[in-house]
Design an enzyme around this catalytic site. Sequence first.
Site, mmCIF file in Angstrom:
data_model
loop_
_atom_site.group_PDB
_atom_site.id
_atom_site.type_symbol
_atom_site.label_atom_id
_atom_site.label_comp_id
_atom_site.label_asym_id
_atom_site.label_seq_id
_atom_site.Cartn_x
_atom_site.Cartn_y
_atom_site.Cartn_z
ATOM 1 N N LYS A 145 0.849 -1.202 0.000
ATOM 2 C CA LYS A 145 0.000 0.000 0.000
ATOM 3 C C LYS A 145 0.883 1.250 0.000
ATOM 4 O O LYS A 145 1.930 1.277 0.662
ATOM 5 C CB LYS A 145 -0.914 -0.029 1.235
ATOM 6 C CG LYS A 145 -1.986 1.051 1.261
ATOM 7 C CD LYS A 145 -2.920 0.872 2.467
ATOM 8 C CE LYS A 145 -3.999 1.926 2.530
ATOM 9 N NZ LYS A 145 -4.898 1.752 3.701
ATOM 10 N N SER A 190 -9.777 1.785 2.585
ATOM 11 C CA SER A 190 -8.903 2.522 1.708
ATOM 12 C C SER A 190 -7.849 1.666 0.990
ATOM 13 O O SER A 190 -7.285 2.110 -0.015
ATOM 14 C CB SER A 190 -8.183 3.603 2.504
ATOM 15 O OG SER A 190 -7.356 3.042 3.498
ATOM 16 N N SER A 221 -9.980 -0.652 6.757
ATOM 17 C CA SER A 221 -9.395 -0.501 5.418
ATOM 18 C C SER A 221 -8.744 -1.739 4.839
ATOM 19 O O SER A 221 -8.414 -1.748 3.657
ATOM 20 C CB SER A 221 -8.367 0.629 5.425
ATOM 21 O OG SER A 221 -9.038 1.841 5.229
HETATM 22 N N1 GLN Z 1 -13.251 3.971 5.961
HETATM 23 C C1 GLN Z 1 -12.670 4.352 7.213
HETATM 24 C C2 GLN Z 1 -12.288 5.816 7.186
HETATM 25 O O1 GLN Z 1 -12.473 6.432 6.179
HETATM 26 C C3 GLN Z 1 -11.511 3.474 7.560
HETATM 27 C C4 GLN Z 1 -10.297 3.801 6.813
HETATM 28 C C5 GLN Z 1 -9.098 3.048 7.241
HETATM 29 O O2 GLN Z 1 -9.180 2.008 7.895
HETATM 30 N N2 GLN Z 1 -7.946 3.588 6.885
HETATM 31 O O3 GLN Z 1 -11.814 6.333 8.148
#
Ligand code: GLN
Length: 555
Positions: A137, A212, A236
């Site tokens: 990532k 994400s 994410s």
């Molecule tokens: N969708 C969640 C957010 O926008 C989790 C994102 C994540 O785990 N980085 O905060």
Amino acid sequence: MLHSRPMWARKVGPSALTQPQVFHAANLPVVLHQRATRNGSTQCSAAPSSAAAVCESSVQQRPTSVIRKIRESLVSGEKSAVEITEAYLANLREREPHVRSFLHVSEKALQDAQELDKRIAGGEEVGPLAGVPLGVKDNLCTRDMPSTGGSQILRGYCPPFDATAVAKLRSSGAILVGKTNMDEFGMGSSTEGSAYQVTANPWDLSRIPGGSSGGSAAAVAAGQCAGALGSDTGGSIRQPASFCGVVGLKPSYGRVSRFGLMAYASSLDVVGCFGTSVMDAAILLEAVAGADKNDSTCSPQDVPDYTSNLLPIDGLGSRPLAGIKFGIITETVGDGVDEDVLLAVRQAAAHLESLGASVREVAMPNFSLGLPAYYVLATSEASSNLARYDGVRYGPRAHGEEVMSMYGNSRAQGFGPEVKRRILMGTYALSAGYYDAFYKKAQQVRTVIQRDFKNALQEVDLLLSPVAPTAAYKIGEKVNDPLAMYVGDLMTVNVNLAGLPALVVPCGLAKGGTCGLPVGLQMIGPAFGEESLLRLGHIFEQTLPMSFSAPTLVA
Ligand code: GLN
């Protein structure tokens, strides 16, 4: 008995009756049936590709460890690291115009593979990930590839060091093929928040892969790499794993070093992994876990041997889960959850029962408080963590008449709208006069959530829930409705608030796309309980009479 198609698959709808194509036949990615038209490098575009996803009936296969097969073929001399890397890179390039999972493809991967081949030829002992092509990532720092975190403000940033998790992959022999797309700094659930491109879901190119870490999940599902690293602050890793039909593991807070991970919300962030089997997730965790002098929040606890308990199915007996207690979190299987998702999870529970386990519902009445608490805490921490991107310490510098307007202009140009929204929310929650009402209250809720999990996990061995209320949705469907996007995180954020490990294993198909859309089962364990989480997840995966491989793309 284990191979018969379960009743529930027939109830889900016509799509569930179709056997998806197995991508990883013979352990290396297959080539597209017909060459898809290439459109050059990755683009800033949400337009669905013209390629179609085609399902073909295939012999049902249990997920096997791609990583082990690669290593075996390398060590036995059947394949060289260069051959393996070339095959994955060819596949990556072939599919990239359609899936758009990578922000950067390594120029050094083949050179690394050549060096590995030389070491093998010289009789050197090689690590557990020798020759395994992996994606990383883009919020994990890599010294030989740009690391942007999906943000304009870090365009072209090349860190002078590797994140600890990345360094550990390299020292285990892995070949890093590229950096995967993500929502800017991890803020989002679809990759639509990336400053560069929107990744497509390999199961249906008109849908999001989740986020994400959507680039990592899609890359693994599309066979562009054998496994990948992601990060999980509120879901994410788990949500994109569920949407793309791959295994995703969010380790306990502190199990894997965060050194070199771009901080979003430091008390919630964890580095974790994606694979096409639970075994591969276990192998990756074992490679990256462990103490790190560069991260004082990383636990000194020994890293167990996560893989030796993952036995072949034939050695398991007919009731391998006898005596194991599972609890479905009541609040995650109620109103607002798609019927297909509920059906898949309930049938997964029935499957666990058929293996000898007991499954009951466990009420966690405070569960829904987790989502607002998460959004207060995560944005508060983000507002502080992102202060470093100011055009001086990091990021391109915009013009300004004096220093404050230079900071302001640099940040205005460098951050996208979702990141700005969150910095504003977080700054507001931390401001004098509002701190007690928001930040302090959210911390109190966090304590309540932690306590509720602790109590629940004293009654059952693992908790179960869906990962998200729906399967993957269409690109653009929620992009203008941030609250609708946030609600999708309801079932994952509490696990981060409590710092627990959770594993997502594909468990069924919902209607949609050509071949159905994957649905994952979330299994949640006690802190540092990864060993039994992986063991139970492996048994579930190996006995489930379905395979979850993304369809073949045809131009
Ligand atoms: N969708 C969640 C957010 O926008 C989790 C994102 C994540 O785990 N980085 O905060």
